[in-house]
Design an enzyme around this catalytic site. Structure first.
Site, mmCIF file in Angstrom:
data_model
loop_
_atom_site.group_PDB
_atom_site.id
_atom_site.type_symbol
_atom_site.label_atom_id
_atom_site.label_comp_id
_atom_site.label_asym_id
_atom_site.label_seq_id
_atom_site.Cartn_x
_atom_site.Cartn_y
_atom_site.Cartn_z
ATOM 1 N N LYS A 94 -18.332 -43.286 32.040
ATOM 2 C CA LYS A 94 -18.117 -44.703 31.380
ATOM 3 C C LYS A 94 -19.488 -45.089 30.774
ATOM 4 C CE LYS A 94 -14.959 -46.366 35.213
ATOM 5 N NZ LYS A 94 -13.721 -46.795 34.206
ATOM 6 N N ASP A 97 -12.004 -39.813 33.961
ATOM 7 C CA ASP A 97 -12.074 -41.545 34.415
ATOM 8 C C ASP A 97 -10.768 -41.911 34.792
ATOM 9 O OD1 ASP A 97 -13.200 -43.678 34.711
ATOM 10 O OD2 ASP A 97 -13.304 -44.248 32.641
ATOM 11 N N ARG A 151 -5.334 -42.033 39.574
ATOM 12 C CA ARG A 151 -3.913 -41.595 39.796
ATOM 13 C C ARG A 151 -4.128 -40.251 40.474
ATOM 14 N NH1 ARG A 151 -3.343 -42.257 33.391
ATOM 15 N NH2 ARG A 151 -4.261 -44.168 34.127
#
Ligand code: BES
Ligand code: ZN
Ligand code: ZN
Length: 492
Positions: A261, A331, A335
Protein backbone atom coordinates in the site's frame (compact mmCIF):
# COMPACT_ATOMS: atom_id res chain seq x y z
CA UNK A 1 -13.04 9.51 31.02
CA UNK A 2 -14.56 7.81 34.01
CA UNK A 3 -15.31 4.37 35.34
CA UNK A 4 -18.90 4.29 36.44
CA UNK A 5 -21.59 2.79 38.60
CA UNK A 6 -25.16 2.90 37.42
CA UNK A 7 -28.13 3.41 39.72
CA UNK A 8 -31.84 3.70 39.19
CA UNK A 9 -33.66 5.77 41.81
CA UNK A 10 -37.21 7.01 42.18
CA UNK A 11 -36.11 10.34 43.65
CA UNK A 12 -33.25 12.63 42.74
CA UNK A 13 -30.29 13.20 45.09
CA UNK A 14 -29.96 16.68 46.61
CA UNK A 15 -28.34 19.47 44.59
CA UNK A 16 -24.65 19.46 45.52
CA UNK A 17 -21.21 20.23 44.19
CA UNK A 18 -19.82 17.71 41.69
CA UNK A 19 -23.32 16.74 40.54
CA UNK A 20 -24.85 17.53 37.18
CA UNK A 21 -28.56 17.11 36.52
CA UNK A 22 -29.53 16.26 32.97
CA UNK A 23 -32.65 17.75 31.48
CA UNK A 24 -33.79 18.11 27.86
CA UNK A 25 -34.20 21.04 25.54
CA UNK A 26 -37.24 20.33 23.38
CA UNK A 27 -39.41 22.21 20.93
CA UNK A 28 -42.87 23.14 22.18
CA UNK A 29 -44.61 24.39 19.07
CA UNK A 30 -42.01 26.78 17.70
CA UNK A 31 -40.51 27.66 21.11
CA UNK A 32 -37.67 26.09 23.05
CA UNK A 33 -38.69 24.53 26.36
CA UNK A 34 -37.23 22.33 29.08
CA UNK A 35 -38.38 18.80 29.78
CA UNK A 36 -37.51 17.06 33.06
CA UNK A 37 -38.92 14.64 35.59
CA UNK A 38 -38.21 14.18 39.28
CA UNK A 39 -35.99 17.23 39.76
CA UNK A 40 -36.83 20.79 40.66
CA UNK A 41 -35.99 23.07 37.73
CA UNK A 42 -37.63 26.20 39.13
CA UNK A 43 -34.23 27.91 39.39
CA UNK A 44 -34.11 27.87 35.57
CA UNK A 45 -37.47 29.59 35.13
CA UNK A 46 -36.10 32.82 33.74
CA UNK A 47 -33.35 31.21 31.66
CA UNK A 48 -33.30 32.38 28.03
CA UNK A 49 -32.62 29.04 26.29
CA UNK A 50 -31.92 30.61 22.94
CA UNK A 51 -29.35 33.05 24.38
CA UNK A 52 -27.38 30.34 26.18
CA UNK A 53 -27.23 28.30 22.97
CA UNK A 54 -29.44 25.39 24.08
CA UNK A 55 -30.76 23.49 21.06
CA UNK A 56 -33.11 20.56 20.52
CA UNK A 57 -30.57 19.03 18.10
CA UNK A 58 -28.72 15.78 18.82
CA UNK A 59 -25.31 16.20 20.49
CA UNK A 60 -26.12 19.71 21.73
CA UNK A 61 -25.20 20.01 25.42
CA UNK A 62 -25.06 23.24 27.42
CA UNK A 63 -24.05 23.39 31.09
CA UNK A 64 -25.55 25.99 33.42
CA UNK A 65 -25.12 26.45 37.18
CA UNK A 66 -27.80 24.96 39.44
CA UNK A 67 -28.48 25.29 43.21
CA UNK A 68 -25.78 24.58 45.84
CA UNK A 69 -22.86 24.47 43.40
CA UNK A 70 -24.51 21.85 41.20
CA UNK A 71 -24.96 22.06 37.43
CA UNK A 72 -27.65 21.37 34.91
CA UNK A 73 -26.81 19.80 31.56
CA UNK A 74 -29.36 20.83 28.96
CA UNK A 75 -29.23 18.26 26.16
CA UNK A 76 -30.77 18.13 22.72
CA UNK A 77 -31.87 15.14 20.68
CA UNK A 78 -34.33 13.84 23.26
CA UNK A 79 -37.56 12.47 21.81
CA UNK A 80 -39.96 11.02 24.38
CA UNK A 81 -40.44 7.24 24.10
CA UNK A 82 -38.00 7.03 21.18
CA UNK A 83 -35.51 4.22 21.89
CA UNK A 84 -32.89 5.32 19.35
CA UNK A 85 -32.94 8.91 20.59
CA UNK A 86 -32.60 7.78 24.21
CA UNK A 87 -29.62 5.55 23.40
CA UNK A 88 -28.02 8.39 21.48
CA UNK A 89 -28.63 11.02 24.17
CA UNK A 90 -27.29 8.61 26.78
CA UNK A 91 -24.17 8.33 24.63
CA UNK A 92 -23.73 12.08 24.45
CA UNK A 93 -23.82 12.17 28.28
CA UNK A 94 -21.38 9.31 28.71
CA UNK A 95 -19.00 10.78 26.18
CA UNK A 96 -18.96 14.35 27.46
CA UNK A 97 -19.61 14.44 31.23
CA UNK A 98 -16.55 12.50 32.38
CA UNK A 99 -15.45 15.16 34.89
CA UNK A 100 -18.50 14.89 37.17
CA UNK A 101 -18.69 12.44 40.06
CA UNK A 102 -22.48 12.38 39.92
CA UNK A 103 -24.51 12.50 36.75
CA UNK A 104 -28.24 12.49 37.40
CA UNK A 105 -30.63 11.94 34.53
CA UNK A 106 -33.99 13.63 34.96
CA UNK A 107 -35.03 12.85 31.40
CA UNK A 108 -38.62 11.63 31.35
CA UNK A 109 -38.75 7.83 30.95
CA UNK A 110 -41.94 5.80 30.80
CA UNK A 111 -40.88 2.21 30.10
CA UNK A 112 -38.13 -0.20 31.05
CA UNK A 113 -36.97 -0.46 27.42
CA UNK A 114 -36.42 3.31 27.41
CA UNK A 115 -34.34 3.09 30.58
CA UNK A 116 -32.29 0.29 28.99
CA UNK A 117 -31.62 2.41 25.89
CA UNK A 118 -30.55 5.47 27.89
CA UNK A 119 -28.30 3.45 30.20
CA UNK A 120 -26.83 1.41 27.35
CA UNK A 121 -26.00 4.58 25.42
CA UNK A 122 -24.44 6.17 28.49
CA UNK A 123 -22.32 3.13 29.34
CA UNK A 124 -21.18 2.49 25.76
CA UNK A 125 -20.46 6.19 25.26
CA UNK A 126 -18.39 6.58 28.42
CA UNK A 127 -15.11 5.57 26.82
CA UNK A 128 -11.71 6.86 25.91
CA UNK A 129 -8.54 5.03 24.99
CA UNK A 130 -5.72 6.07 27.31
CA UNK A 131 -3.53 2.95 27.29
CA UNK A 132 -0.57 4.60 25.58
CA UNK A 133 -0.74 8.07 27.20
CA UNK A 134 2.04 8.61 29.71
CA UNK A 135 0.04 11.46 31.22
CA UNK A 136 -3.27 9.56 31.27
CA UNK A 137 -5.76 11.31 33.53
CA UNK A 138 -6.40 9.55 36.80
CA UNK A 139 -9.80 7.93 36.43
CA UNK A 140 -12.57 9.03 38.74
CA UNK A 141 -15.47 6.73 39.46
CA UNK A 142 -18.68 8.30 38.33
CA UNK A 143 -22.18 7.46 39.49
CA UNK A 144 -24.86 7.72 36.87
CA UNK A 145 -28.30 7.89 38.47
CA UNK A 146 -31.42 7.53 36.42
CA UNK A 147 -34.31 9.16 38.23
CA UNK A 148 -37.57 7.52 37.24
CA UNK A 149 -40.75 6.06 38.68
CA UNK A 150 -40.55 3.30 36.05
CA UNK A 151 -39.59 -0.12 37.44
CA UNK A 152 -36.21 -1.26 36.14
CA UNK A 153 -35.20 -4.85 36.88
CA UNK A 154 -31.62 -5.61 37.99
CA UNK A 155 -31.27 -7.75 34.83
CA UNK A 156 -31.37 -4.53 32.79
CA UNK A 157 -28.26 -3.24 34.58
CA UNK A 158 -26.50 -6.58 34.06
CA UNK A 159 -27.31 -6.43 30.36
CA UNK A 160 -26.00 -2.87 30.10
CA UNK A 161 -22.72 -3.89 31.71
CA UNK A 162 -22.32 -6.93 29.42
CA UNK A 163 -22.90 -4.84 26.29
CA UNK A 164 -20.65 -2.04 27.56
CA UNK A 165 -17.80 -4.44 28.18
CA UNK A 166 -18.22 -6.08 24.77
CA UNK A 167 -18.13 -2.76 22.91
CA UNK A 168 -15.31 -1.27 25.00
CA UNK A 169 -13.19 -4.42 24.73
CA UNK A 170 -13.66 -4.35 20.97
CA UNK A 171 -12.53 -0.72 20.80
CA UNK A 172 -9.53 -1.46 23.04
CA UNK A 173 -8.38 -4.31 20.78
CA UNK A 174 -8.90 -2.31 17.60
CA UNK A 175 -7.06 0.71 18.99
CA UNK A 176 -4.08 -1.31 20.19
CA UNK A 177 -1.10 -0.68 17.88
CA UNK A 178 0.18 -3.59 15.83
CA UNK A 179 3.55 -3.67 17.61
CA UNK A 180 1.62 -5.08 20.57
CA UNK A 181 -1.29 -6.78 18.80
CA UNK A 182 -0.32 -9.64 16.48
CA UNK A 183 -1.83 -13.08 15.91
CA UNK A 184 -0.34 -14.81 18.98
CA UNK A 185 -1.01 -11.89 21.32
CA UNK A 186 -4.55 -11.55 19.92
CA UNK A 187 -5.13 -15.23 20.77
CA UNK A 188 -3.91 -14.58 24.35
CA UNK A 189 -6.10 -11.49 24.69
CA UNK A 190 -9.08 -13.56 23.50
CA UNK A 191 -8.33 -16.13 26.19
CA UNK A 192 -8.01 -13.39 28.82
CA UNK A 193 -11.26 -11.68 27.83
CA UNK A 194 -13.08 -15.02 27.97
CA UNK A 195 -12.05 -15.64 31.61
CA UNK A 196 -15.07 -16.33 33.76
CA UNK A 197 -17.36 -16.96 30.80
CA UNK A 198 -18.63 -20.34 29.64
CA UNK A 199 -16.99 -20.34 26.20
CA UNK A 200 -14.31 -22.78 25.08
CA UNK A 201 -11.34 -21.50 23.12
CA UNK A 202 -9.33 -23.49 20.60
CA UNK A 203 -6.21 -22.00 19.04
CA UNK A 204 -4.78 -23.42 15.82
CA UNK A 205 -1.10 -22.48 15.46
CA UNK A 206 0.85 -22.51 12.21
CA UNK A 207 1.62 -26.24 12.46
CA UNK A 208 -2.03 -27.14 12.93
CA UNK A 209 -2.99 -24.71 10.17
CA UNK A 210 -0.58 -26.46 7.81
CA UNK A 211 -1.89 -29.88 8.80
CA UNK A 212 -5.46 -28.66 8.31
CA UNK A 213 -4.91 -27.18 4.85
CA UNK A 214 -5.51 -23.55 5.78
CA UNK A 215 -3.59 -22.14 2.81
CA UNK A 216 -5.26 -18.73 3.00
CA UNK A 217 -4.12 -17.92 6.53
CA UNK A 218 -0.68 -19.39 5.88
CA UNK A 219 -0.30 -17.65 2.52
CA UNK A 220 -1.17 -14.26 3.96
CA UNK A 221 0.82 -14.77 7.17
CA UNK A 222 4.01 -16.09 5.68
CA UNK A 223 5.55 -12.69 4.95
CA UNK A 224 5.56 -11.93 8.67
CA UNK A 225 7.87 -13.19 11.42
CA UNK A 226 4.73 -13.42 13.55
CA UNK A 227 2.83 -16.52 12.39
CA UNK A 228 -0.95 -16.71 11.85
CA UNK A 229 -3.54 -18.19 14.16
CA UNK A 230 -7.11 -19.36 13.85
CA UNK A 231 -9.00 -19.03 17.12
CA UNK A 232 -12.37 -20.66 17.65
CA UNK A 233 -14.51 -19.30 20.48
CA UNK A 234 -17.50 -21.51 21.15
CA UNK A 235 -20.55 -21.04 23.35
CA UNK A 236 -22.77 -24.11 23.45
CA UNK A 237 -25.57 -23.90 26.01
CA UNK A 238 -27.81 -26.86 26.64
CA UNK A 239 -31.20 -26.62 25.02
CA UNK A 240 -30.12 -24.37 22.14
CA UNK A 241 -32.03 -25.06 18.94
CA UNK A 242 -30.13 -22.87 16.48
CA UNK A 243 -26.49 -22.62 15.63
CA UNK A 244 -24.83 -19.42 14.42
CA UNK A 245 -21.22 -19.06 13.26
CA UNK A 246 -19.41 -15.72 13.08
CA UNK A 247 -16.20 -15.41 11.09
CA UNK A 248 -13.99 -12.35 11.59
CA UNK A 249 -11.21 -10.87 9.49
CA UNK A 250 -8.28 -10.44 11.86
CA UNK A 251 -5.44 -8.89 9.89
CA UNK A 252 -3.49 -7.38 12.77
CA UNK A 253 -1.68 -5.18 10.26
CA UNK A 254 -2.27 -4.82 6.53
CA UNK A 255 0.71 -3.39 4.66
CA UNK A 256 -0.73 -4.86 1.47
CA UNK A 257 2.11 -7.40 1.39
CA UNK A 258 4.25 -7.30 -1.77
CA UNK A 259 1.37 -5.43 -3.47
CA UNK A 260 2.41 -2.76 -0.97
CA UNK A 261 0.00 0.00 0.00
CA UNK A 262 1.13 3.61 -0.42
CA UNK A 263 2.03 5.24 2.95
CA UNK A 264 -1.18 7.18 3.41
CA UNK A 265 -3.39 4.15 2.77
CA UNK A 266 -1.30 1.98 5.09
CA UNK A 267 -1.75 4.33 8.03
CA UNK A 268 -4.64 3.05 10.11
CA UNK A 269 -4.31 -0.56 8.93
CA UNK A 270 -4.03 -1.75 12.53
CA UNK A 271 -7.86 -1.52 12.27
CA UNK A 272 -7.88 -4.42 9.83
CA UNK A 273 -8.65 -6.86 12.66
CA UNK A 274 -11.93 -5.15 13.57
CA UNK A 275 -14.00 -8.07 12.26
CA UNK A 276 -12.23 -10.55 14.53
CA UNK A 277 -12.51 -8.27 17.59
CA UNK A 278 -16.20 -7.73 16.82
CA UNK A 279 -17.14 -11.41 16.52
CA UNK A 280 -15.06 -12.37 19.55
CA UNK A 281 -16.79 -9.85 21.79
CA UNK A 282 -20.21 -10.58 20.33
CA UNK A 283 -19.90 -14.26 21.27
CA UNK A 284 -18.61 -13.35 24.76
CA UNK A 285 -21.64 -11.10 25.24
CA UNK A 286 -24.00 -13.80 23.92
CA UNK A 287 -22.49 -16.23 26.44
CA UNK A 288 -22.68 -13.76 29.33
CA UNK A 289 -26.28 -12.96 28.47
CA UNK A 290 -26.91 -16.73 28.51
CA UNK A 291 -28.82 -16.62 25.23
CA UNK A 292 -30.22 -19.99 24.18
CA UNK A 293 -28.29 -20.24 20.94
CA UNK A 294 -25.17 -22.16 19.96
CA UNK A 295 -22.74 -19.44 18.86
CA UNK A 296 -19.15 -19.67 17.62
CA UNK A 297 -16.64 -17.08 16.51
CA UNK A 298 -13.80 -17.97 14.15
CA UNK A 299 -11.02 -15.39 14.35
CA UNK A 300 -8.83 -15.44 11.23
CA UNK A 301 -5.61 -13.84 12.46
CA UNK A 302 -2.59 -12.97 10.32
CA UNK A 303 -0.20 -10.10 9.72
CA UNK A 304 0.12 -9.08 6.06
CA UNK A 305 3.77 -8.08 5.53
CA UNK A 306 6.12 -7.86 2.54
CA UNK A 307 9.34 -9.85 2.86
CA UNK A 308 11.49 -12.48 1.23
CA UNK A 309 9.12 -15.13 2.51
CA UNK A 310 5.91 -13.36 1.49
CA UNK A 311 3.39 -14.67 -1.02
CA UNK A 312 4.16 -13.22 -4.48
CA UNK A 313 1.54 -11.83 -6.83
CA UNK A 314 0.89 -14.77 -9.15
CA UNK A 315 1.38 -17.49 -6.53
CA UNK A 316 -1.33 -20.12 -6.20
CA UNK A 317 -2.56 -21.26 -2.80
CA UNK A 318 -5.13 -23.86 -1.74
CA UNK A 319 -7.76 -22.96 0.85
CA UNK A 320 -9.44 -25.16 3.46
CA UNK A 321 -12.28 -26.31 1.18
CA UNK A 322 -9.81 -27.42 -1.50
CA UNK A 323 -10.31 -24.50 -3.87
CA UNK A 324 -7.16 -23.04 -5.41
CA UNK A 325 -6.64 -19.30 -5.63
CA UNK A 326 -4.25 -17.36 -7.82
CA UNK A 327 -3.18 -14.43 -5.65
CA UNK A 328 -3.08 -11.61 -8.17
CA UNK A 329 -3.00 -8.92 -5.50
CA UNK A 330 -1.58 -9.63 -2.04
CA UNK A 331 -3.51 -6.63 -0.70
CA UNK A 332 -6.79 -8.50 -1.23
CA UNK A 333 -5.77 -10.69 1.72
CA UNK A 334 -8.90 -10.50 3.88
CA UNK A 335 -10.85 -12.76 1.54
CA UNK A 336 -8.06 -15.36 1.67
CA UNK A 337 -8.10 -15.71 5.46
CA UNK A 338 -11.91 -15.49 5.56
CA UNK A 339 -12.17 -18.17 2.87
CA UNK A 340 -10.43 -20.56 5.27
CA UNK A 341 -12.59 -19.39 8.18
CA UNK A 342 -15.89 -19.63 6.32
CA UNK A 343 -14.98 -23.09 4.99
CA UNK A 344 -14.13 -24.28 8.51
CA UNK A 345 -17.31 -22.80 9.98
CA UNK A 346 -19.33 -24.56 7.25
CA UNK A 347 -17.98 -27.94 8.37
CA UNK A 348 -20.16 -27.85 11.48
CA UNK A 349 -23.31 -27.02 9.46
CA UNK A 350 -24.56 -23.93 11.29
CA UNK A 351 -28.00 -22.46 10.53
CA UNK A 352 -26.36 -19.16 9.67
CA UNK A 353 -22.86 -17.87 8.94
CA UNK A 354 -22.07 -14.18 9.37
CA UNK A 355 -18.66 -12.92 8.34
CA UNK A 356 -17.48 -9.52 9.50
CA UNK A 357 -14.60 -7.76 7.78
CA UNK A 358 -12.91 -4.50 6.92
CA UNK A 359 -12.78 -6.06 3.48
CA UNK A 360 -12.67 -3.30 0.89
CA UNK A 361 -11.81 0.36 0.48
CA UNK A 362 -14.67 0.30 -2.01
CA UNK A 363 -17.14 -0.18 0.86
CA UNK A 364 -15.97 3.04 2.46
CA UNK A 365 -16.10 4.88 -0.85
CA UNK A 366 -19.63 3.65 -1.56
CA UNK A 367 -21.29 3.96 1.85
CA UNK A 368 -19.11 6.29 3.92
CA UNK A 369 -18.27 5.86 7.55
CA UNK A 370 -21.68 5.25 9.14
CA UNK A 371 -23.14 2.46 7.02
CA UNK A 372 -21.82 -1.08 6.62
CA UNK A 373 -22.53 -3.02 3.43
CA UNK A 374 -24.41 -6.33 3.60
CA UNK A 375 -24.33 -9.12 1.03
CA UNK A 376 -25.65 -12.67 1.07
CA UNK A 377 -28.89 -14.56 0.58
CA UNK A 378 -31.99 -12.43 0.97
CA UNK A 379 -33.31 -13.85 4.21
CA UNK A 380 -29.93 -13.70 6.00
CA UNK A 381 -29.34 -10.13 4.82
CA UNK A 382 -32.82 -9.29 6.01
CA UNK A 383 -32.26 -10.88 9.44
CA UNK A 384 -29.01 -8.97 10.00
CA UNK A 385 -30.52 -5.74 8.72
CA UNK A 386 -33.37 -6.12 11.23
CA UNK A 387 -30.84 -6.75 14.00
CA UNK A 388 -28.90 -3.59 13.14
CA UNK A 389 -32.15 -1.65 13.45
CA UNK A 390 -32.83 -3.14 16.88
CA UNK A 391 -29.33 -2.09 17.95
CA UNK A 392 -29.66 1.37 16.36
CA UNK A 393 -26.73 0.72 14.00
CA UNK A 394 -26.59 1.35 10.27
CA UNK A 395 -26.20 -1.03 7.36
CA UNK A 396 -27.30 -1.18 3.75
CA UNK A 397 -28.06 -4.24 1.61
CA UNK A 398 -25.92 -4.44 -1.52
CA UNK A 399 -26.71 -6.35 -4.71
CA UNK A 400 -25.11 -9.70 -5.46
CA UNK A 401 -24.45 -9.61 -9.20
CA UNK A 402 -23.46 -13.21 -10.01
CA UNK A 403 -22.25 -12.16 -13.48
CA UNK A 404 -19.31 -10.35 -11.85
CA UNK A 405 -17.98 -13.72 -10.66
CA UNK A 406 -16.48 -14.20 -14.14
CA UNK A 407 -14.08 -11.33 -13.38
CA UNK A 408 -12.36 -13.67 -10.94
CA UNK A 409 -11.83 -16.53 -13.42
CA UNK A 410 -8.17 -17.56 -13.41
CA UNK A 411 -6.25 -19.18 -16.27
CA UNK A 412 -4.45 -21.58 -13.96
CA UNK A 413 -6.41 -21.87 -10.68
CA UNK A 414 -10.05 -22.15 -9.58
CA UNK A 415 -10.26 -18.40 -9.10
CA UNK A 416 -8.24 -15.23 -8.62
CA UNK A 417 -8.48 -13.12 -5.47
CA UNK A 418 -8.77 -9.81 -7.37
CA UNK A 419 -9.23 -8.48 -10.85
CA UNK A 420 -6.17 -6.28 -11.19
CA UNK A 421 -6.80 -3.00 -12.95
CA UNK A 422 -10.59 -3.19 -12.56
CA UNK A 423 -11.82 -1.59 -9.33
CA UNK A 424 -15.50 -1.50 -10.41
CA UNK A 425 -17.86 -2.86 -7.80
CA UNK A 426 -14.96 -3.72 -5.48
CA UNK A 427 -17.21 -4.43 -2.49
CA UNK A 428 -19.42 -6.73 -4.55
CA UNK A 429 -16.50 -8.67 -6.03
CA UNK A 430 -15.21 -9.22 -2.49
CA UNK A 431 -18.57 -10.69 -1.49
CA UNK A 432 -18.67 -12.91 -4.59
CA UNK A 433 -15.24 -14.30 -3.75
CA UNK A 434 -16.31 -15.20 -0.21
CA UNK A 435 -19.39 -17.05 -1.41
CA UNK A 436 -17.08 -19.65 -2.98
CA UNK A 437 -16.18 -20.81 0.52
CA UNK A 438 -19.66 -21.16 1.97
CA UNK A 439 -20.41 -24.87 2.35
CA UNK A 440 -23.55 -26.87 1.61
CA UNK A 441 -26.38 -27.24 4.12
CA UNK A 442 -25.64 -30.95 4.52
CA UNK A 443 -23.57 -33.68 2.90
CA UNK A 444 -26.44 -34.50 0.58
CA UNK A 445 -27.76 -30.98 -0.07
CA UNK A 446 -26.96 -28.73 -3.01
CA UNK A 447 -28.17 -25.69 -1.14
CA UNK A 448 -25.65 -23.34 0.44
CA UNK A 449 -25.70 -22.59 4.16
CA UNK A 450 -27.46 -19.30 4.91
CA UNK A 451 -24.79 -16.63 4.88
CA UNK A 452 -24.37 -12.89 5.17
CA UNK A 453 -21.22 -10.81 4.73
CA UNK A 454 -20.83 -7.53 6.63
CA UNK A 455 -18.18 -5.18 5.21
CA UNK A 456 -17.44 -2.51 7.83
CA UNK A 457 -14.31 -0.93 6.31
CA UNK A 458 -15.94 2.50 6.69
CA UNK A 459 -17.76 2.37 10.04
CA UNK A 460 -15.00 0.49 11.91
CA UNK A 461 -13.26 3.82 12.37
CA UNK A 462 -14.70 7.24 13.13
CA UNK A 463 -12.13 9.67 11.77
CA UNK A 464 -14.29 12.67 12.70
CA UNK A 465 -15.22 13.97 16.15
CA UNK A 466 -17.27 11.81 18.54
CA UNK A 467 -21.05 11.78 18.33
CA UNK A 468 -23.76 10.06 20.40
CA UNK A 469 -22.16 6.97 21.92
CA UNK A 470 -19.48 6.79 19.21
CA UNK A 471 -16.02 8.12 20.12
CA UNK A 472 -13.35 9.31 17.73
CA UNK A 473 -11.37 6.29 16.48
CA UNK A 474 -12.45 2.66 16.89
CA UNK A 475 -16.24 2.56 17.05
CA UNK A 476 -17.03 -0.96 18.30
CA UNK A 477 -20.02 -0.85 15.97
CA UNK A 478 -22.00 -4.00 15.10
CA UNK A 479 -21.09 -5.94 18.25
CA UNK A 480 -24.56 -5.09 19.57
CA UNK A 481 -26.16 -5.90 16.20
CA UNK A 482 -24.62 -9.38 16.23
CA UNK A 483 -25.91 -9.90 19.76
CA UNK A 484 -29.38 -8.77 18.61
CA UNK A 485 -29.19 -11.21 15.68
CA UNK A 486 -28.28 -14.10 18.00
CA UNK A 487 -31.07 -13.04 20.32
CA UNK A 488 -33.64 -13.19 17.53
CA UNK A 489 -32.33 -16.63 16.52
CA UNK A 490 -32.52 -17.84 20.12
CA UNK A 491 -36.23 -17.09 20.11
CA UNK A 492 -37.00 -19.04 16.92
N1 BES B 1 -7.88 -3.78 4.53
C1 BES B 1 -8.16 -3.38 3.21
C2 BES B 1 -9.51 -2.67 3.07
C3 BES B 1 -9.66 -1.34 3.75
C4 BES B 1 -9.35 -0.18 3.08
C5 BES B 1 -10.17 -1.26 5.03
C6 BES B 1 -9.54 1.04 3.70
C7 BES B 1 -10.34 -0.04 5.65
C8 BES B 1 -10.03 1.12 4.98
C9 BES B 1 -8.17 -4.58 2.28
O1 BES B 1 -7.38 -5.65 2.65
C10 BES B 1 -7.72 -4.12 0.94
O2 BES B 1 -6.65 -3.59 0.85
N2 BES B 1 -8.56 -4.30 -0.06
C11 BES B 1 -8.26 -3.91 -1.38
C12 BES B 1 -8.86 -4.94 -2.31
C13 BES B 1 -8.43 -4.81 -3.74
C14 BES B 1 -6.95 -5.02 -3.86
C15 BES B 1 -9.19 -5.81 -4.56
C16 BES B 1 -8.87 -2.54 -1.63
O3 BES B 1 -9.95 -2.25 -1.10
O4 BES B 1 -8.25 -1.74 -2.32
ZN1 ZN C 1 -5.34 -5.46 2.01
ZN1 ZN D 1 -7.06 -5.84 4.69
Amino acid sequence: MAKHNIKVASTAPAFAKDAIFVIACVLKGTKLALSAEGVDISSLKSLDLEKIGAKPAADSLVKVPGPNGSFFAIVGGFKPKDIDSLRYVGGTLGRTLGDFRNVVSALPISAEAEALALLEGYAVGNYSYQAYKSDAKKQITQTFSLVTKTKVKPAVLTRVEILRAAVHDTRDLVSMPANDLYPQSFASFATKLAKGSSVTITVLDEKKLAAGGFGGLLGVGKGSVRPPRLVKVEYKPTGAKKKIAFVGKGITYDTGGLSLKPPNSMLGMKYDMTGAATVLNAVLAIARLKLKVHASAYLCLAENMPSGSATRPGDVIKLRNGKTVEVTNTDAEGRLVLGDGIALASESYPDLIVDVATLTGAQRVALGTRYAGLMGDDSSVDALLKATKVAGEFAWPMPFPEELRALLNSDIADLMNARVGNPSGGMLVGGLFLKEFVGKKSKTSDELISWVHLDLAGPADNDGPGYGYIPKGATGSYVRSLVALAESLSKQ
